[in-house]
Motif scaffolding. Structure first.
Motif, mmCIF file in Angstrom:
data_model
loop_
_atom_site.group_PDB
_atom_site.id
_atom_site.type_symbol
_atom_site.label_atom_id
_atom_site.label_comp_id
_atom_site.label_asym_id
_atom_site.label_seq_id
_atom_site.Cartn_x
_atom_site.Cartn_y
_atom_site.Cartn_z
ATOM 1 N N SER A 23 -0.196 3.292 2.102
ATOM 2 C CA SER A 23 -0.032 4.232 1.007
ATOM 3 C C SER A 23 -0.532 5.609 1.413
ATOM 4 N N CYS A 73 8.390 3.774 1.498
ATOM 5 C CA CYS A 73 6.979 3.770 1.874
ATOM 6 C C CYS A 73 6.859 3.925 3.388
ATOM 7 N N HIS A 126 6.528 -3.226 -4.821
ATOM 8 C CA HIS A 126 5.243 -2.958 -5.466
ATOM 9 C C HIS A 126 4.534 -4.287 -5.680
ATOM 10 N N SER A 152 -0.905 8.000 -0.563
ATOM 11 C CA SER A 152 -1.805 8.496 -1.614
ATOM 12 C C SER A 152 -3.234 8.008 -1.397
ATOM 13 N N LYS A 153 -3.399 6.817 -0.815
ATOM 14 C CA LYS A 153 -4.750 6.345 -0.502
ATOM 15 C C LYS A 153 -5.358 7.140 0.644
#
Length: 142
Positions: A96, A82, A73, A98-99
């Protein structure tokens, strides 16, 4: 109201379904090291990557494979599984999921930039003082 999202050749009822699929894939690749995705998981992750706000820089080195590997991180010291692009030169470029599903707002990007700008000062303060409690506020330092 949830709007259907097309990702590759599949239609998801809502973004949460895509997030669930990404989490499920990452959870399926346990252990350390670099693990290549199955063809089905690879296709999902590559389709997902095209929704990343910086897709151009993520794909700049070409795509040899999409893999799962541990990433550190950027702000904290923990590591997590990841997605990464494995380039033709062997470089790992993390991205990412999530992005890809919900790109960060301008406000979130600004907060992150400001936090990163002072991160070295915060870490320096903690290293110099090594006190478990802040001398000013009396709060426990993390």
């Amino acid at each position: 109201m949830d709007v259907p999202v097309t990702l590759g050749d599949r239609i998801y009822r809502k973004k949460k379904d895509i997030a669930h699929q990404a989490r499920t894939i990452l959870a399926g690749y346990k252990g350390s090291g670099v693990q290549r995705l199955s063809p089905k998981d690879h296709d999902f992750a590559l389709d997902l990557l095209f929704f990343h706000p910086r897709v151009g820089s993520k794909l700049a080195g070409g795509v040899e494979a999409i893999v799962v590997a541990l990433a550190k991180h950027r702000t904290y010291t923990r590591t997590y599984a990841c997605f990464h692009v494995l380039t033709a030169s062997g470089e790992l470029v993390d991205f990412s999921w999530s992005k890809c599903v919900s790109p960060p707002s301008r406000q979130t990007q600004a907060k992150r930039a400001l936090r990163l700008a002072v991160q070295s000062q915060i870490l320096g303060f903690k290293a110099r003082n090594q006190a478990p409690i802040c001398a000013i506020s009396g709060e426990r330092l993390r």
